[in-house]
Motif scaffolding. Sequence first.
Motif, PDB file in Angstrom:
ATOM      1  N   LYS A  16     -31.529 -23.920 -27.528  1.00  0.00           N
ATOM      2  CA  LYS A  16     -31.090 -25.212 -27.001  1.00  0.00           C
ATOM      3  C   LYS A  16     -32.084 -26.256 -27.487  1.00  0.00           C
ATOM      4  O   LYS A  16     -33.252 -26.221 -27.136  1.00  0.00           O
ATOM      5  N   GLY A  18     -33.368 -30.278 -28.143  1.00  0.00           N
ATOM      6  CA  GLY A  18     -33.298 -31.632 -27.628  1.00  0.00           C
ATOM      7  C   GLY A  18     -33.145 -31.698 -26.124  1.00  0.00           C
ATOM      8  O   GLY A  18     -33.504 -30.775 -25.409  1.00  0.00           O
ATOM      9  N   LEU A  19     -32.588 -32.788 -25.667  1.00  0.00           N
ATOM     10  CA  LEU A  19     -32.498 -33.052 -24.232  1.00  0.00           C
ATOM     11  C   LEU A  19     -31.219 -32.511 -23.613  1.00  0.00           C
ATOM     12  O   LEU A  19     -30.924 -32.797 -22.461  1.00  0.00           O
ATOM     13  N   ASP A  20     -30.464 -31.761 -24.365  1.00  0.00           N
ATOM     14  CA  ASP A  20     -29.219 -31.166 -23.893  1.00  0.00           C
ATOM     15  C   ASP A  20     -29.524 -30.176 -22.774  1.00  0.00           C
ATOM     16  O   ASP A  20     -30.189 -29.176 -22.980  1.00  0.00           O
ATOM     17  N   GLY A  21     -29.024 -30.447 -21.579  1.00  0.00           N
ATOM     18  CA  GLY A  21     -29.295 -29.580 -20.438  1.00  0.00           C
ATOM     19  C   GLY A  21     -28.135 -28.679 -20.068  1.00  0.00           C
ATOM     20  O   GLY A  21     -28.191 -27.986 -19.066  1.00  0.00           O
ATOM     21  N   ASP A  23     -26.388 -25.504 -20.489  1.00  0.00           N
ATOM     22  CA  ASP A  23     -26.715 -24.216 -21.102  1.00  0.00           C
ATOM     23  C   ASP A  23     -25.778 -23.074 -20.723  1.00  0.00           C
ATOM     24  O   ASP A  23     -26.035 -21.924 -21.068  1.00  0.00           O
ATOM     25  N   LEU A  45     -34.321 -24.290 -22.254  1.00  0.00           N
ATOM     26  CA  LEU A  45     -33.851 -25.662 -22.447  1.00  0.00           C
ATOM     27  C   LEU A  45     -34.895 -26.587 -23.051  1.00  0.00           C
ATOM     28  O   LEU A  45     -36.098 -26.319 -22.989  1.00  0.00           O
ATOM     29  N   HIS A  46     -34.399 -27.665 -23.628  1.00  0.00           N
ATOM     30  CA  HIS A  46     -35.202 -28.825 -24.033  1.00  0.00           C
ATOM     31  C   HIS A  46     -36.269 -28.504 -25.087  1.00  0.00           C
ATOM     32  O   HIS A  46     -37.404 -28.962 -24.984  1.00  0.00           O
ATOM     33  N   LYS A  47     -35.906 -27.742 -26.079  1.00  0.00           N
ATOM     34  CA  LYS A  47     -36.860 -27.387 -27.128  1.00  0.00           C
ATOM     35  C   LYS A  47     -36.785 -28.378 -28.280  1.00  0.00           C
ATOM     36  O   LYS A  47     -35.710 -28.819 -28.684  1.00  0.00           O
ATOM     37  N   ALA A  48     -37.922 -28.706 -28.824  1.00  0.00           N
ATOM     38  CA  ALA A  48     -37.997 -29.551 -30.016  1.00  0.00           C
ATOM     39  C   ALA A  48     -37.627 -28.709 -31.231  1.00  0.00           C
ATOM     40  O   ALA A  48     -37.823 -27.485 -31.226  1.00  0.00           O
ATOM     41  N   SER A  70     -25.195 -32.407 -26.870  1.00  0.00           N
ATOM     42  CA  SER A  70     -25.706 -33.751 -26.587  1.00  0.00           C
ATOM     43  C   SER A  70     -25.213 -34.819 -27.547  1.00  0.00           C
ATOM     44  O   SER A  70     -25.388 -36.000 -27.289  1.00  0.00           O
TER      45      SER A  70
END
Length: 138
Positions: A16, A18-21, A23, A45-48, A70
């Motif tokens: 996952k 970016g800021l996409d939550g 899941d 979640l929320h990985k660069a 996202s």
Amino acid sequence: MSTGNDERTIRCMVAKVGLDGHDRGAHVISRAFRDAGFEVIYSGLHKAPDDIVQAAVQEDIDVLGISILSGAHDTLVPKIMDGLEEYGAKDDTLVLAGGVIPDEDRDELEDAGVAAIFGPGTSIEETIEFVRENAPDR
């Protein structure tokens, strides 16, 4: 002991970015891959993009499934592809994308090296079969 490609365990990472939550889909595909006999690593979640690339290289994965809802796929996925290339892992990693990705954005992602894009409504069986047929031989 495994002797042929049909018997080897395919190592997958479901990521996952970016800021996409959202899941739920990532969890569903992770479980389906595991049930199909694949070894699965879930990024959380929320990985660069750099975090995903580092984990993919360190874990020596065969398949990277990027789950993104996202709308930032056109920015984040190419960054992951560039990172894999930087580490020399792009050519021996099957990269898939899943989520809501408009048709007009698909060519750009495929040109960047994404092997397939699975949108809403794609059967899990279709995705598993694609992985089995296309995971790189190592």
